[in-house]
Design a protein around this motif. Structure first.
Motif, PDB file in Angstrom:
ATOM      1  N   ARG A 225       0.817  -1.209   0.000  1.00 12.74           N
ATOM      2  CA  ARG A 225       0.000   0.000   0.000  1.00 12.74           C
ATOM      3  C   ARG A 225       0.854   1.264   0.000  1.00 12.74           C
ATOM      4  N   ASP A 226       0.417   2.253  -0.787  1.00 13.00           N
ATOM      5  CA  ASP A 226       1.060   3.560  -0.784  1.00 13.00           C
ATOM      6  C   ASP A 226       0.647   4.306   0.488  1.00 13.00           C
ATOM      7  N   LYS A 227       1.615   4.758   1.253  1.00 21.37           N
ATOM      8  CA  LYS A 227       1.327   5.357   2.561  1.00 21.37           C
ATOM      9  C   LYS A 227       0.484   6.624   2.439  1.00 21.37           C
ATOM     10  N   THR A 229      -1.650   7.786  -0.235  1.00 24.11           N
ATOM     11  CA  THR A 229      -2.973   7.714  -0.854  1.00 24.11           C
ATOM     12  C   THR A 229      -3.788   6.492  -0.427  1.00 24.11           C
ATOM     13  N   ASN A 233       0.853   0.231  -4.257  1.00 24.41           N
ATOM     14  CA  ASN A 233       2.073   0.901  -4.687  1.00 24.41           C
ATOM     15  C   ASN A 233       2.739   0.152  -5.841  1.00 24.41           C
ATOM     16  N   TYR A 234       3.889   0.665  -6.248  1.00 25.46           N
ATOM     17  CA  TYR A 234       4.604   0.112  -7.398  1.00 25.46           C
ATOM     18  C   TYR A 234       4.997  -1.347  -7.175  1.00 25.46           C
ATOM     19  N   ASN A 275       0.230  16.968  -2.083  1.00 22.24           N
ATOM     20  CA  ASN A 275      -0.167  15.700  -1.462  1.00 22.24           C
ATOM     21  C   ASN A 275      -1.686  15.565  -1.385  1.00 22.24           C
ATOM     22  N   ARG A 297      -0.530   3.449  -7.537  1.00 23.64           N
ATOM     23  CA  ARG A 297       0.212   4.684  -7.739  1.00 23.64           C
ATOM     24  C   ARG A 297       1.540   4.300  -8.378  1.00 23.64           C
ATOM     25  N   SER A 299       3.816   6.305 -10.174  1.00 22.29           N
ATOM     26  CA  SER A 299       4.926   7.239  -9.920  1.00 22.29           C
ATOM     27  C   SER A 299       4.350   8.441  -9.181  1.00 22.29           C
TER      28      SER A 299
END
Length: 386
Positions: A225-227, A229, A233-234, A275, A297, A299
């Protein structure tokens, strides 16, 4: 001596539940500091589980004791237990819907609201006309025929969450994986045992175990997980690549979304505003894609939406929702207006994820180039008068 033994088991099981809830709360305090609907539902589930573990021993301790005070305690604690169980399962349903990015229809929302109100009113009315449970002259709890009608509502939320999961799984395929059994197995076991055999306290403690399973699953998922959003994550692309390699019959489409002029937002309004833009964009994409897929996400200012279809109408509908959501967001913001560049590409399971990323990135470069050329042409074209 038998009743004393049963009372001890009630204390032990619920103390275990209280300790488990406390450990979960202490170990996930960082999670609850983060705002979000999903975290709010988790907190409510924990709260009702904790209340159940407190109320259950109180109800059993007062049961069968003489006096008006004991009668009030037996009535009140059991009524509150019914409500905590119902609201706990209701917020589990909402949590699962939020986590799977599922949307309730308007009719579905009305049904859920009506069921919750009906269950609450039933518990309140039971204090005046006992039809769910009653308290005998010896202050002993007794179930009535209405108990099973109330359980229909309580179990209904659980069944609804299962239906919701399988519908999302059908629409989203690999994108909607969540081990729901970690919640259902302990909870249903405890609920069935306590429903069939009064005198065994199992629901509250088993609920705490179920929640522990959910938290363990979320913790293992956090690496993907993207912290900022909350979307994937990538790193999750590697996981998808491995899953796609196992199945060659998938119909998957990637939608690449690039926020135009994002750097100017950072420069003119600061990174904090930048952000907020990314968080807002992630929410728009989640609402637009729904149960069809997931968001990554890719990039700094790019997102990839993977959807479980190659149907052109479904893809077009997703893109329309994205642009509509962005337009709606711009209506509430007078400082700056956001726009995005979007391109799509079907995923070829005979190729790797890197091949797909390279190809869709080249397509995005062409889209951006064409957009810049059109803007330049409009800027330099002479104005004509009628």
């Amino acid at each position: 001596m038998e009743s004393v033994f049963e009372l001890r088991t009630v204390y032990v099981s619920n103390i275990f539940g209280i300790v488990l809830v406390a450990v979960l709360l202490a170990g996930n305090i960082w999670r609850f500091r983060e705002k979000g609907t999903e975290n709010a539902f988790l907190q409510l589930i924990l709260f009702f589980a904790f209340c159940g573990c407190i109320l259950d021993p109180i109800a059993y301790t007062a049961d069968g004791h003489p006096g008006p005070l004991a009668r009030i305690v037996v009535y009140g604690s059991n009524a509150l237990l019914y409500l905590t169980d119902m609201f706990g399962t209701f917020f589990w349903l909402l949590f699962l819907a939020e986590h799977l990015n599922a949307r309730f229809s308007m009719i579905h929302r009305y049904i859920l609201g009506a069921a919750l109100i009906t269950g609450t009113v039933m518990v309140i009315l039971n204090n005046f006309v006992p039809f769910i449970f009653d308290v005998s002259f010896s202050n002993t709890y007794e179930r009535k025929i209405g108990y099973w009608f109330y359980m229909f509502i309580d179990y209904g939320f659980l069944v609804d969450s299962l239906v919701l999961y399988f519908v999302c799984k059908h629409k989203g395929g690999l994108f909607k994986a969540f081990p729901v059994w970690v919640y259902f197995l302990p909870l249903i076991t405890g609920t069935v045992i306590q429903s069939l055999f009064y005198g065994i306290s199992a629901i509250s403690a088993s609920t705490a175990v179920s929640i522990a399973g959910v938290f363990a699953t979320l913790q293992s998922e956090r690496v993907y997980r993207d912290k900022l959003t909350g979307v994937f994550n990538y790193t999750y692309l590697d996981h998808l690549n491995r899953e796609y390699a196992k199945k060659k019959d998938l119909q998957v489409t990637g939608i690449l979304i690039d926020i135009n002029s994002f750097q100017s937002v950072n420069l003119n309004y600061g990174h904090a505003t930048g952000n907020k833009v990314l968080v807002k964009m992630a929410k728009i994409l989640n609402r637009s894609i729904g149960e069809l897929g997931l968001i990554i996400r890719y990039s700094g200012d790019q997102f990839i939406a993977f959807i479980n279809t190659q149907n052109e109408m479904a893809i077009s509908m997703c893109i329309t929702r994205i642009r509509s959501g962005l337009s709606e967001a711009n209506n509430f913001n007078s400082s700056y207006k956001l726009s995005v560049s979007i391109c799509t590409q079907s995923y070829d399971t005979n190729k790797t994820m890197n091949d797909f990323i390279d190809s869709i990135s080249r397509s995005m470069m062409e889209v951006k180039k064409d957009s810049q050329e059109r803007a330049s042409t409009l800027h330099h074209s002479p104005l004509t008068r009628s």
